[in-house]
Design an enzyme around this catalytic site. Structure first.
Site, short mmCIF file in Angstrom:
data_model
loop_
_atom_site.label_atom_id
_atom_site.label_comp_id
_atom_site.label_asym_id
_atom_site.label_seq_id
_atom_site.Cartn_x
_atom_site.Cartn_y
_atom_site.Cartn_z
N TYR A 147 97.89 48.05 -22.45
CA TYR A 147 99.18 48.47 -21.90
C TYR A 147 99.05 48.72 -20.41
CZ TYR A 147 97.86 53.45 -21.51
OH TYR A 147 97.28 54.63 -21.14
N ARG B 222 95.54 44.20 -12.98
CA ARG B 222 94.73 44.88 -13.99
C ARG B 222 95.11 44.42 -15.39
NH1 ARG B 222 94.66 51.30 -13.97
NH2 ARG B 222 96.79 50.96 -14.70
N ARG C 121 95.12 41.56 -42.52
CA ARG C 121 94.08 42.49 -42.10
C ARG C 121 92.69 41.88 -42.22
NH1 ARG C 121 93.57 48.01 -41.14
NH2 ARG C 121 91.43 48.74 -41.40
N LYS D 5 92.31 48.86 -20.30
CA LYS D 5 93.40 49.81 -20.55
C LYS D 5 94.00 49.54 -21.93
CE LYS D 5 97.32 52.03 -18.20
NZ LYS D 5 96.68 53.35 -18.06
N GLU E 268 86.60 61.22 -15.96
CA GLU E 268 88.00 61.24 -15.50
C GLU E 268 88.77 62.24 -16.32
OE1 GLU E 268 89.47 57.24 -15.98
OE2 GLU E 268 88.53 57.03 -17.93
#
Length: 284
Positions: free
Chosen positions: A33, A52, A100, A147, A179
């Protein structure tokens, strides 16, 4: 009034948007995301977020359903359709639905969604007081430079901070701060030097972080990219976090101990003002 969201090429009322229960973003957190801030109806730091996004997709061998021009157009359309003046755009791309299986499917059809969130970014009571953070062990997976949507541990950390009457958590690994739960961490030494952790797989390569480093150097604020300990942070003159959702936010207490004078510091405030001015003038 319902928000208008984007889902796989369609514009829908938020209550009408549905994603398959077999989507790998739901089953495996197999998705990435990006979050882009909006000020005055324009996109802030969008080129960095787009770059990014491309990197995250490549690292996970995923493809974007839209080309670069179309993706920018969708961002602009969702701002217009929701009459968004100030807030955020959240975009998520998953590998898509498949039966799955832990192995990646051979020919997936990615799922792409975008939605907006109204939020006051330029003004916040916390800008006057700063935020308080606690330190916690960093128990996330090691590819934090991608991310992804697997944000359970950051959610645990944020919730623990709230239970301890703090605003956020700074995560610690091997004795050094990595962070915050959803932001990059920075300190300003008593000598006036900006210090932030260097880029690696240990931290997200923050777009606002990169912008602040550029602006600091341009403003004559010396900057050093290296790891620092929680104790060094507590002994610093100033501290702050950076992210697309808060820009530059002062940190004035760590584990209950005041940083410097216990109020937002002058370098932090200077960098925030420079960031807002520069990025608003370059918004698209």
């Amino acid at each position: 009034m319902q928000r208008i969201v984007y889902l796989n090429g369609e514009w829908l009322a938020e209550s009408e948007a549905k994603v398959s229960i077999f989507d790998r973003g739901f089953l495996f957190a197999d998705a990435i995301y990006e979050v882009t801030a909006v000020i005055g109806g324009k996109l802030i730091d969008y080129p960095g977020h787009a770059a990014r996004l491309k990197r995250s997709l490549a690292e996970l061998r995923m493809t974007c359903p839209l080309d670069a021009d179309s993706l920018l157009d969708v961002h602009r359309q969702i701002v217009a359709r929701n009459n968004l003046d100030e807030g955020l755009i959240y975009m998520q791309i998953s590998r898509g639905p498949a039966d799955r299986d832990f192995a990646f499917p051979a020919n997936p059809t990615p799922t792409i969604t975008l939605f907006t969130q109204e939020k006051g970014i330029l003004s916040s009571p916390k800008l006057e007081t700063g935020i308080s953070v606690i330190t916690m062990p960093d128990l996330r997976w090691v590819r934090r430079d991608i991310k992804t949507v697997q944000l359970l541990y950051p959610s645990i950390a944020k919730t623990e901070a709230m239970h301890r009457n703090a605003d956020d958590a700074w995560l610690v690994e091997d004795g050094f701060v990595t962070e915050a739960s959803s932001a990059n961490a920075h300190i300003v030494t008593t000598e006036g030097k900006l210090v932030t952790r260097s880029l690696s797989t240990a931290i997200l390569h923050g777009i606002t972080r990169a912008s602040i480093l550029d602006l600091a150097r341009g403003a004559g604020v010396p900057a050093e990219e290296r790891a620092f300990t929680p104790q060094e942070a507590k002994n610093a003159a100033e501290a702050f976090i950076t992210s697309a959702t808060s820009f530059v936010m002062p940190v004035t207490r760590i584990d209950g101990e005041p940083i410097g004078a216990g109020i937002p510091g002058p370098i932090t405030q200077r960098l925030r003002a420079a960031y807002v001015e520069d990025r608003r003038s370059n918004a698209i």
